[in-house]
Design a protein around this motif. Structure first.
Motif, PDB file in Angstrom:
ATOM      1  N   SER A  46      -5.602   2.034   9.011  1.00  0.00           N
ATOM      2  CA  SER A  46      -4.438   2.812   9.434  1.00  0.00           C
ATOM      3  C   SER A  46      -4.251   4.023   8.518  1.00  0.00           C
ATOM      4  O   SER A  46      -4.847   4.111   7.438  1.00  0.00           O
ATOM      5  N   VAL A  47      -3.416   4.953   8.939  1.00  0.00           N
ATOM      6  CA  VAL A  47      -3.138   6.131   8.127  1.00  0.00           C
ATOM      7  C   VAL A  47      -2.571   5.722   6.767  1.00  0.00           C
ATOM      8  O   VAL A  47      -2.978   6.240   5.721  1.00  0.00           O
ATOM      9  N   ALA A  48      -1.636   4.777   6.768  1.00  0.00           N
ATOM     10  CA  ALA A  48      -1.024   4.324   5.512  1.00  0.00           C
ATOM     11  C   ALA A  48      -2.068   3.721   4.581  1.00  0.00           C
ATOM     12  O   ALA A  48      -2.111   4.033   3.380  1.00  0.00           O
ATOM     13  N   ASP A  49      -2.927   2.853   5.123  1.00  0.00           N
ATOM     14  CA  ASP A  49      -3.975   2.246   4.300  1.00  0.00           C
ATOM     15  C   ASP A  49      -4.974   3.288   3.818  1.00  0.00           C
ATOM     16  O   ASP A  49      -5.505   3.195   2.702  1.00  0.00           O
ATOM     17  N   CYS A  50      -5.232   4.262   4.663  1.00  0.00           N
ATOM     18  CA  CYS A  50      -6.137   5.350   4.287  1.00  0.00           C
ATOM     19  C   CYS A  50      -5.600   6.087   3.065  1.00  0.00           C
ATOM     20  O   CYS A  50      -6.324   6.294   2.078  1.00  0.00           O
ATOM     21  N   LEU A  51      -4.331   6.472   3.105  1.00  0.00           N
ATOM     22  CA  LEU A  51      -3.735   7.219   2.001  1.00  0.00           C
ATOM     23  C   LEU A  51      -3.689   6.386   0.724  1.00  0.00           C
ATOM     24  O   LEU A  51      -3.972   6.887  -0.367  1.00  0.00           O
ATOM     25  N   ARG A  52      -3.342   5.113   0.868  1.00  0.00           N
ATOM     26  CA  ARG A  52      -3.299   4.246  -0.324  1.00  0.00           C
ATOM     27  C   ARG A  52      -4.689   4.085  -0.929  1.00  0.00           C
ATOM     28  O   ARG A  52      -4.851   4.107  -2.157  1.00  0.00           O
ATOM     29  N   SER A  53      -5.705   3.914  -0.099  1.00  0.00           N
ATOM     30  CA  SER A  53      -7.058   3.715  -0.619  1.00  0.00           C
ATOM     31  C   SER A  53      -7.601   4.981  -1.265  1.00  0.00           C
ATOM     32  O   SER A  53      -8.322   4.920  -2.263  1.00  0.00           O
ATOM     33  N   VAL A  54      -7.240   6.154  -0.724  1.00  0.00           N
ATOM     34  CA  VAL A  54      -7.672   7.417  -1.325  1.00  0.00           C
ATOM     35  C   VAL A  54      -7.095   7.556  -2.733  1.00  0.00           C
ATOM     36  O   VAL A  54      -7.797   7.923  -3.674  1.00  0.00           O
TER      37      VAL A  54
END
Length: 280
Positions: free
Chosen positions: A117-125
């Protein structure tokens, strides 16, 4: 072909369960694969022929796009790390290619089977990439309208303090990752950076430095034709009337930053010496 619409709603790739839930039959899918109209990157997963290669690689490897790879799939800045970043369940038996970066998780479920998801993407980045890259990803997410500042605060509300600090450096205004890099680097050198400044007779300019220098940033694909070249020359001429101006390329920012910084600061010093002043 109902499966075409269903796959489109899932970004081009979906599981058999997702398709069956939308009343697509296994017989239809098998026939489409046999006829070359559908791909089956792994058992129980189907994909359109137009599905992104990175997404197909992720699914084939038993994972989902994560970190900067997921960011690119959402149209965001992905930095210069060309490796495939995948979120992979800890129980996975089929491992991705050796040139991938694996983000292991205990369980992993989401609407799309090929990216986080977008949220998981941002957190992982923020957890994986450099601070500069992470802020650039967040900046482009804000500028694209994919998220808001309130959303970013919510996404990182329960993350470690260091992650919240990185997220707190993001702000809208960067239409590209390159613009964000320049903004971050110049601010770290003590300069005031205004983005997307409107100039009479010119329109919107990428940024203004210390209230004096207008800076335009060209992407890799810029100047693809005579019309684009002439448009840039006209903008440069108009900006020359408004004050100091510079135009640099994405390649220069990425490969020759110290020269770019020296050029910017040289123009600013020249402006001060000529009595133009500064807002600092």
């Amino acid at each position: 072909m109902k499966w075409l619409n269903v796959l489109g709603q899932h970004g081009g790739i979906a599981t058999l369960r997702q398709l069956v839930d939308e009343r697509v039959t296994a017989r239809e899918l098998t026939a489409a694969v046999r006829e070359g109209r559908l791909l089956r990157p792994r058992r129980g997963v189907y994909a359109l022929l137009s599905a992104p290669p990175t997404a197909l690689a992720a699914v084939a490897g038993g994972g989902r796009l994560s970190c900067v790879s997921a960011a690119r799939s959402y149209g965001l800045w992905g930095g210069v790390d060309g490796r495939l970043h995948l979120r992979v369940p800890s129980h996975a038996t089929r491992l991705p290619a050796d040139n991938s970066v694996r983000h292991w998780v205990d369980s992993d479920r989401h609407r799309e089977c090929w990216r986080v998801s977008v949220a998981d993407c941002l957190r992982s980045v923020v957890a994986c990439a450099s601070r500069e890259t992470a802020v650039a990803v967040l900046d482009t997410a804000l500028s694209s309208g994919l998220v808001t500042l309130e959303t970013v605060n919510d996404v990182f509300a329960h993350q470690p303090r260091s992650a919240r600090a990185v997220a707190g450096q993001s702000r809208p205004g960067s239409d590209s990752g390159i613009e964000s890099l320049v903004r971050q680097r110049l601010e770290s050198r003590g300069h005031i950076v205004e983005q997307q400044v409107h100039v009479a007779g010119v329109g919107r300019v990428d940024m203004r430095i210390d209230g004096v220098l207008y800076l335009e940033l060209d992407g890799y694909a810029y100047h693809s034709g005579r019309e684009a070249f002439e448009r840039d020359r006209a903008r440069d001429a108009a900006l020359a009337l408004a004050g100091k101006r510079l135009r640099v390329s994405a390649r220069q920012v990425l490969e020759e930053w110290e020269q770019v910084a020296a050029l910017v600061e040289g123009v600013l010093v020249d402006s001060e010496n000529r009595g133009m002043g500064s807002v600092r």
